[in-house]
Design an enzyme around this catalytic site. Sequence first.
Site, PDB file in Angstrom:
ATOM      1  N   ASP B 140      11.869   1.208  11.707  1.00 37.84           N
ATOM      2  CA  ASP B 140      12.610   2.658  12.283  1.00 37.84           C
ATOM      3  C   ASP B 140      12.723   3.248  13.024  1.00 37.84           C
ATOM      4  O   ASP B 140      12.304   3.114  14.005  1.00 37.84           O
ATOM      5  CB  ASP B 140      10.658   3.464  11.994  1.00 37.84           C
ATOM      6  N   LYS B 203      13.195   9.472   6.255  1.00 39.06           N
ATOM      7  CA  LYS B 203      12.156   9.505   6.908  1.00 39.06           C
ATOM      8  C   LYS B 203      11.559  10.552   7.497  1.00 39.06           C
ATOM      9  O   LYS B 203      12.470  10.413   8.275  1.00 39.06           O
ATOM     10  CB  LYS B 203      11.434   7.937   8.042  1.00 39.06           C
ATOM     11  N   LYS B 239      10.031   8.010   2.742  1.00 34.07           N
ATOM     12  CA  LYS B 239       8.811   8.550   3.455  1.00 34.07           C
ATOM     13  C   LYS B 239       8.070   9.412   4.658  1.00 34.07           C
ATOM     14  O   LYS B 239       8.757   9.885   6.016  1.00 34.07           O
ATOM     15  CB  LYS B 239       8.796   6.656   4.946  1.00 34.07           C
TER      16      LYS B 239
END
Lengths: 285, 303
Positions: B140, B203, B239
């Site tokens: 991430d 995300k 996400k």
Amino acid sequence: MDILKTYKIYIGGSFPRTESGRYYPIADATGKTLANVCLSSRKDVRNAVVAARKAFGGWSEKTAFNRGQILYRIAEMLDGRKGQFIDELMDQGISKSKAEKEVEQSVDRVVYYAGWADKYQQVASSVNPVSSSHFNFSALEPMGIIGIIAPQENSLLGLIELAIPAICGGNTAVVVASESYPLCSITFAEVLHSSDVPGGVVNILTGKVAELAPALAGHMDINALVSCPLGELQTSLALSCVENLKRNFIYTDPNRQGLNFITDLQEVKTTWHPIESIGGATSSY
Amino acid sequence: MRKSFDPTTMLSHITVDKVGVEERVARFQTRSIKSESKLQGLKMVLNMIDLTTLEGKDTPGKVQQMCYKAQHLHDVHPGLPCVAAVCVYPSMVGTAKKALSNSSVKIASVSTAFPSGQSTREIKISDTKFAADEGADEIDMVISRGKFLAGEHSFVFDEIAAIKEACGKARLKVILETGELSTLDNVRLASDIAIHAGADFIKTSTGKIQPAATMQVTYTMLMAIKDYFDKTGIMVGMKPAGGISTSKLALHNLVMVKEVLGNAWLSNDWFRFGASSLANDVLMQIIKTETGLYQSTDYFSID
């Protein structure tokens, strides 16, 4: 022009309508409709419990003295709005003398518990004699969230007699108001709202006891259930309370004032503290 | 071969209709979900959670405990799925790898000087390589919001492409930190850049900045994914992270994904929730749906 008051419920320090959108009418002695009152649902109970849990930490950690001050403030505000409460009781068919007496007594009760707020701990705690070298003492701690089913008669006084000792001891409360005389409960919520009582410490719902009481009794996050005798409903509520070992207090005596109303809703924590000897001639204390 | 930034073909140059987005999002929140579907939905939510701990005070013990929880959400209630992944700092990947050795739970690691992203390209690349070498299945990364807001879009693009390369086999999630991007237009632009630069997932947030994953922002990003899929046939995951702490909100998000992107995205290969406290709320809802009793946190694990 008369402005009719909208009676809403009291959750987390605000006055929402019931999420169910349902209402029921309250009539005076002649059958004329006085007001529409929220017919709360299980989901309102859920929301009230969430609010009460959120408020519990802060309220239980306030100093006892501060809780006493806030309770005293409730009494002041209630006293200042006496006239309104008396009128409201009379609108619902209570005689003038009874109404006046009920409001007087209500103020009186709040002052009584305001006084107890920073004293019950000393009176009810203890230092216990033990036969080992330990300093052993028991102190009270609030249980958590108290579900309260206010009595049907004496709708204002009854609510105060059950709810005020609960919060006096640092608990937070979810109260189901008198089903047949609910108006004063919401006006009392306005008193709480303007008395420095943090939002969520007392939450007040109006509606059917038969619908709301089981939701309180079955809720895993409520730590005790307090009521006056409820007839047939009583047994099933007691059975629901078993699920999370919720304490179930039913006050049958109509005289509802005393230290036990605070201490019933307290857990006792006993601490064993290793020490040489206590109270003897050579004690370091 | 690393891609290079071409604004004319890569950016949609779409301006987002904020009022329209709000109306559409409000409609997702009014869908009535019957209890049978709700139960299935809640279990799906559990299976899409990236159980997250990203705090300065994290210790191997805390991470081990979380990894245990990832595999044993609520053992008194058999038949529950486990979460999709755990999400930790690079220094904790080794610990998590060991703790999850026999499990299907994946390990996601934040990287690139998370959460601010204020560091040099070299450090960000070595941060990423370290996490991947330690055994992270997913990386991430955060984008450089300062550069993005200053209009240096090619810098942001190149950085994502470079990190994608450093990831090796690990899947790359690109955190836009929408709370710092101010407008939905910026969110859309950043989504387009990230997708074209090779993001496997986009995300919303680090969880350190408010507002985080609002439905408006998530919707805007889902639309970017949809437009890219319509154009190229390539799927990109989504996400939302930060601020989704209740089952209700999570179910609203599922409704939105289904209605915007379709059933193909309703799996933890393509949709995740980044959350630390959501799992317990979903568990409490599942038990409530089955027993009819409202639950208390007292009876569920703390972390």
